[in-house]
Design a protein around this motif. Structure first.
Motif, short mmCIF file in Angstrom:
data_model
loop_
_atom_site.label_atom_id
_atom_site.label_comp_id
_atom_site.label_asym_id
_atom_site.label_seq_id
_atom_site.Cartn_x
_atom_site.Cartn_y
_atom_site.Cartn_z
N VAL A 95 0.83 -1.20 0.00
CA VAL A 95 0.00 0.00 0.00
C VAL A 95 0.87 1.26 0.00
CG1 VAL A 95 -1.73 1.30 1.30
CG2 VAL A 95 -1.94 -1.17 1.10
N SER A 96 2.04 1.18 0.65
CA SER A 96 2.92 2.35 0.72
C SER A 96 3.43 2.80 -0.64
CB SER A 96 4.11 2.05 1.64
OG SER A 96 3.69 1.87 2.96
N GLU A 97 3.36 1.92 -1.63
CA GLU A 97 3.78 2.31 -2.97
C GLU A 97 2.80 3.30 -3.60
OE1 GLU A 97 5.01 -0.47 -5.83
OE2 GLU A 97 6.02 -1.81 -4.42
N PHE A 98 1.58 3.32 -3.07
CA PHE A 98 0.55 4.16 -3.67
C PHE A 98 -0.03 5.19 -2.70
CE2 PHE A 98 0.51 -0.14 -5.40
CZ PHE A 98 0.72 0.10 -6.75
N VAL A 99 0.13 4.98 -1.42
CA VAL A 99 -0.46 5.86 -0.41
C VAL A 99 0.58 6.18 0.65
CG1 VAL A 99 -2.31 6.13 1.29
CG2 VAL A 99 -2.73 4.79 -0.78
N TYR B 16 1.75 12.99 -16.05
CA TYR B 16 2.98 12.50 -16.68
C TYR B 16 4.11 12.55 -15.65
CZ TYR B 16 6.88 11.89 -19.87
OH TYR B 16 8.01 11.42 -20.49
N GLY B 17 4.80 11.42 -15.51
CA GLY B 17 5.96 11.35 -14.62
C GLY B 17 5.65 10.88 -13.21
N ILE B 18 4.36 10.63 -12.88
CA ILE B 18 4.02 10.26 -11.50
C ILE B 18 4.68 8.94 -11.11
CG2 ILE B 18 1.89 9.09 -12.20
CD1 ILE B 18 2.42 11.14 -8.97
N TYR B 19 4.83 8.02 -12.04
CA TYR B 19 5.44 6.73 -11.73
C TYR B 19 6.90 6.91 -11.30
CZ TYR B 19 7.58 2.16 -12.55
OH TYR B 19 8.29 0.99 -12.42
N PHE B 20 7.60 7.84 -11.93
CA PHE B 20 9.01 8.05 -11.62
C PHE B 20 9.20 9.02 -10.44
CE2 PHE B 20 8.58 7.34 -16.22
CZ PHE B 20 9.32 6.19 -16.36
N ALA B 21 8.14 9.73 -10.08
CA ALA B 21 8.28 10.79 -9.08
C ALA B 21 7.74 10.42 -7.71
CB ALA B 21 7.58 12.06 -9.56
N GLN C 122 8.13 8.21 -5.30
CA GLN C 122 8.99 7.99 -4.14
C GLN C 122 9.71 9.27 -3.72
OE1 GLN C 122 11.58 4.69 -5.01
NE2 GLN C 122 9.92 3.20 -4.97
N ALA C 123 10.13 10.06 -4.69
CA ALA C 123 10.79 11.33 -4.36
C ALA C 123 9.80 12.31 -3.72
CB ALA C 123 11.41 11.94 -5.62
N ILE C 124 8.55 12.29 -4.16
CA ILE C 124 7.53 13.16 -3.57
C ILE C 124 7.33 12.81 -2.10
CG2 ILE C 124 5.08 13.78 -3.61
CD1 ILE C 124 5.15 13.36 -6.64
N VAL C 125 7.23 11.53 -1.81
CA VAL C 125 7.06 11.09 -0.42
C VAL C 125 8.29 11.45 0.40
CG1 VAL C 125 6.80 9.08 1.07
CG2 VAL C 125 5.46 9.25 -1.04
N ARG C 126 9.46 11.20 -0.16
CA ARG C 126 10.72 11.43 0.56
C ARG C 126 10.89 12.91 0.91
NH1 ARG C 126 13.43 8.62 -2.65
NH2 ARG C 126 14.20 10.27 -4.02
N GLN C 127 10.54 13.79 -0.02
CA GLN C 127 10.73 15.22 0.22
C GLN C 127 9.47 15.94 0.67
OE1 GLN C 127 12.95 17.21 -2.89
NE2 GLN C 127 13.90 15.29 -3.56
N ASP C 128 8.35 15.19 0.71
CA ASP C 128 7.06 15.75 1.13
C ASP C 128 6.75 17.03 0.37
OD1 ASP C 128 4.68 15.91 2.51
OD2 ASP C 128 5.54 16.97 4.23
N ARG C 129 6.94 16.95 -0.94
CA ARG C 129 6.71 18.12 -1.78
C ARG C 129 6.63 17.68 -3.23
NH1 ARG C 129 10.97 23.16 -2.28
NH2 ARG C 129 9.48 24.81 -2.75
N CYS C 130 5.78 18.34 -4.00
CA CYS C 130 5.64 18.01 -5.41
C CYS C 130 5.71 19.29 -6.24
CB CYS C 130 4.32 17.29 -5.68
SG CYS C 130 4.04 16.89 -7.42
N PHE C 131 6.49 19.24 -7.31
CA PHE C 131 6.53 20.34 -8.27
C PHE C 131 5.60 19.98 -9.43
CE2 PHE C 131 10.84 20.70 -6.36
CZ PHE C 131 10.69 21.96 -5.80
#
Length: 723
Positions: free
Chosen positions: A20-24, A249-254, A256-265
């Protein structure tokens, strides 16, 4: 098909928190984890994951189940496809027999379209790397844009030659059906019926789902070929698997980085995402050149609450930023806006700066939405009072959509200072807009409810033409036992008085496909005057569901010891106790699926190592396994500290008293419901004018009364010994 031993290995290896952590984004709460539900729009986390039970459930929308159910729902896969997904994740080898031609043809349309898209993605990559035009034109263009080879490979970029039907010919040669090529949008039919490639002569950008499947493509025509081409970009059309408003576009590659940095561009185009990845900023996604949608925002919200919108510094970029702000605010996001220098977009700016410089520029120039919008509109309004009033209204409208009252209050105060206005006026204006929005929402819900009622009524008429039309029916009071209607009041049936067996599907669609063991198959002869559908809110249904819950959780457990007439003490399992007690009073579960679960539990009770909970949660029929998972899910669970501090008596420890009480409650409630239903039916003129039918129902009423009176006596006949 996958054998049961392999299924057991997969279920033993799969950790639900890990999957579940892969998606939430999950955070611990006591012994469980919580997060925002991935299946519906919510701002307060209600999606709970229990690692000890291996289950997840949203206590708002109700969706969830075990790890297989989660993947089935999230990725829109079948049961066996979800098992394969998990097997691949945990490196478990699957041995399965060759599918027959009939089974191959029975594959879902969605899976077929994904297969065709994967073929196309590999085809485009092969052309880019191994075709002379791919190397000379496609690769030269990508490298000319500054993309490194590792980035080109990571995003699976490709190329399509100038041939208008090369992909179609190759796909057909390899056995892919023309219909699927058209339905994915890879090809379209000309007037003469021939196939034509949609993406010929273009650099290809595959679009991936959250789990990495290729769902669509974007194709950019190269500059040397724009002479006779009107559109620079061509994208896949909407299909069974692709809805542009739901993809980023790019959500699959992004992710883990979004979760790690708690931020999305958030950027606009394909190349913006790729260039920022190459510069070292990976927590970036693109809306693919379209206006931001609520579905896209909710996808980001699964991973972070913080978003920074990056757009071009020109007028179009600024307006695009403003359009998306209110939607982001409405979803409860914490928004920053950063406009790049005029003449730069995220792609060109990334090629000029490394990750450190890029990040430093964003941190220095990003502003919260209220300052951004105020500064921007104040400059446009100047000293014109009408324009200033319009500006204030626009800002207040943005503030009013923020769901959190505290955040709204902070923004109102800041807005008051920036615009030099009384805070009270802004508070009143905001409150008025909020109330208006609530009223509009309520009206829309009422309209939807009315439309749904009309749709259901029309469907019912088509399915049951013998039922009275809406003009012949009316809302009648509910009459219970002893509460007969006065002579002037004639209630009209909401449902047909035909016994429930008439509503049920054929027996072979309810029972298992094949007989197990030597137990003879018995037709489902259940009869009741209670309608089959629409009983979820009735008391007896809740009691029945609670019994099924106990059956699944503790079916094989010994509930009590019963003393026979010979003085022997006989152990009784929950399954045996429920089955024999219902049969003694000639009562059965009303719901067909509940009856099916009890029948299977009886058949397998004597199997070595049988566990009712595991058997039904891992049942190959999704309807049964989903119901089992829902019934055994708990919203709250005591922490280990609470459990140690105070001894809590569990349900399992008091089965000896719990099961008999639940059985008695259920039997009394279902008898009362059927008695009431018979009374309502007897008041129908059509029944009253049919002596034979009336006599049958009165006889049934008498039998139920006798059963009701015997229940208390039977409850006192048993001697139950505590374990």
């Amino acid at each position: 098909m996958i054998d049961q031993a392999t299924i057991d290995r997969i279920l033993d290896a799969a950790q639900i928190v890990d999957v579940v952590s892969e998606f939430v984004t999950l955070r611990r709460r006591g012994v469980n984890y919580i997060g925002l539900c991935p299946f519906h729009n919510e701002k307060t986390p209600s999606f709970s994951v229990s690692p000890s039970k291996g289950l997840c459930k949203c206590f708002s929308c109700g969706k969830g189940g075990n790890v297989v159910h989660f993947i089935m729902e999230h990725e829109q896969l079948s049961y066996y496809e979800a098992l394969k997904w998990l097997a691949k994740k945990y490196n478990i080898e699957i041995k399965e027999r060759e599918l027959t031609e009939e089974e191959k043809q029975a594959h879902s349309l969605r899976e077929s379209l994904f297969v065709v898209n994967q073929f196309a993605a590999e085809y485009f990559q092969d052309i880019l790397y191994n075709n002379i035009d791919g190397q000379r034109i496609g690769m030269t263009y990508l490298r000319g844009r500054g993309f490194r080879d590792d980035i080109i490979k990571k995003f699976q970029l490709g190329y399509s030659t100038d041939s208008h039907d090369a992909l179609a010919k190759e796909a057909i040669r390899k056995g892919y059906k023309e219909d699927f090529l058209v339905k994915t949008g890879l090809c379209y039919r000309k007037d003469d019926g021939s196939l034509r490639d949609r993406f010929w002569g273009r650099v290809i950008f595959p679009v991936h789902t959250l789990s990495g499947k290729v769902v669509a493509f974007g194709g950019r025509v190269l500059s040397a070929q724009t002479k006779n081409v009107q559109m620079k970009y061509v994208n896949s059309p909407e299909s069974e698997i692709y809805h542009k408003s739901r993809e980023l576009y790019g959500i699959y590659f992004a992710k883990q980085a979004i979760v790690r940095q708690d931020r999305c561009f958030l950027v606009e185009g394909y190349t913006d995402v790729i260039s920022m990845h190459q510069s070292g900023i990976e927590n970036v996604v693109a809306s693919s050149g379209t206006a931001l949608t609520s579905e896209q925002i909710r996808m980001i919200h699964r991973f972070t609450n913080n978003i920074t919108v990056l757009y071009d510094g020109d007028g179009a970029g600024i307006k695009a930023s403003i359009r998306g702000i209110d939607m982001l605010l409405e979803e409860g996001m914490n928004i920053k806006v950063c406009l790049l220098p005029d003449g730069d977009d995220p792609d060109s700016f990334a090629r000029k700066h490394n990750a450190t410089d890029y990040q430093a520029y964003i941190n220095e120039h990003e502003v919260d939405f209220i300052r951004f919008k105020t500064n921007l509109l104040m400059e446009e309004a100047g000293k014109d009072p009408i324009k200033r009033a319009s500006l204030i209204s626009s800002i207040v409208r943005s503030i009013s959509v923020i769901p959190d009252a505290i955040v709204r209050s902070v923004y109102i105060r800041e807005c008051s200072q920036l615009l030099q206005m009384e805070e009270k006026i802004l508070v009143e204006a905001t409150a008025k807009l909020i109330e208006q929005a609530r009223e509009n929402k309520f009206k829309e819900q009422q309209r939807q409810k009315l439309r749904q009622q009309r749709t259901d009524m029309n469907a019912q008429r088509q399915e049951s033409p013998a039922l009275p039309s809406s003009a012949e029916t009316s809302t009648a009071p509910a009459y219970t036992e002893g509460n007969f209607p006065p002579p002037t009041e004639v209630p009209v049936l909401d449902e047909s008085v035909i016994p429930a067996e008439a509503y049920m599907p054929p027996t072979d669609s309810i029972l298992p496909p094949q007989n197990e063991g030597n137990i003879p198959e018995v037709p489902d002869s259940y009869q009741s005057y209670i309608p089959t559908e629409g009983n979820e809110k009735k008391l007896f249904y809740a009691k029945e569901e609670e019994l099924v819950r106990m059956l699944i959780r503790y079916g094989e457990k010994v509930a009590c010891y019963e003393e026979t007439e010979d003085g022997e003490t006989v152990p009784r399992t929950v399954i045996d106790l429920i089955d024999s007690d219902l049969k003694a009073d000639n009562i059965r579960f009303h719901d067909a699926l509940h009856r099916r679960i009890l029948e299977e539990a009886i058949r397998h009770e004597q199997d070595t190592g049988f566990s009712a909970e595991r058997y039904f949660i891992t049942h190959p029929e999704a309807e049964i396994s989903q119901l089992a998972a829902n019934l055994v899910s708990d919203r709250y669970q005591l922490s280990k500290y609470h459990s140690k501090a105070q001894k809590i008596i569990t349900d399992e420890e008091r089965l000896y008293e719990l099961i008999p009480r639940l059985l008695l409650d259920f039997k009394l409630s279902i008898v009362e419901e059927e008695l009431a239903q018979i009374l309502r039916s007897l008041a129908d003129p059509n029944i009253a004018n049919d002596p034979q039918r009336c006599m049958e129902m009165m006889q049934r009423y008498k039998e139920l009364h006798e059963t009701q009176s015997l229940m208390a006596q039977k409850a006192g006949d048993r001697v139950i010994l505590k374990l």
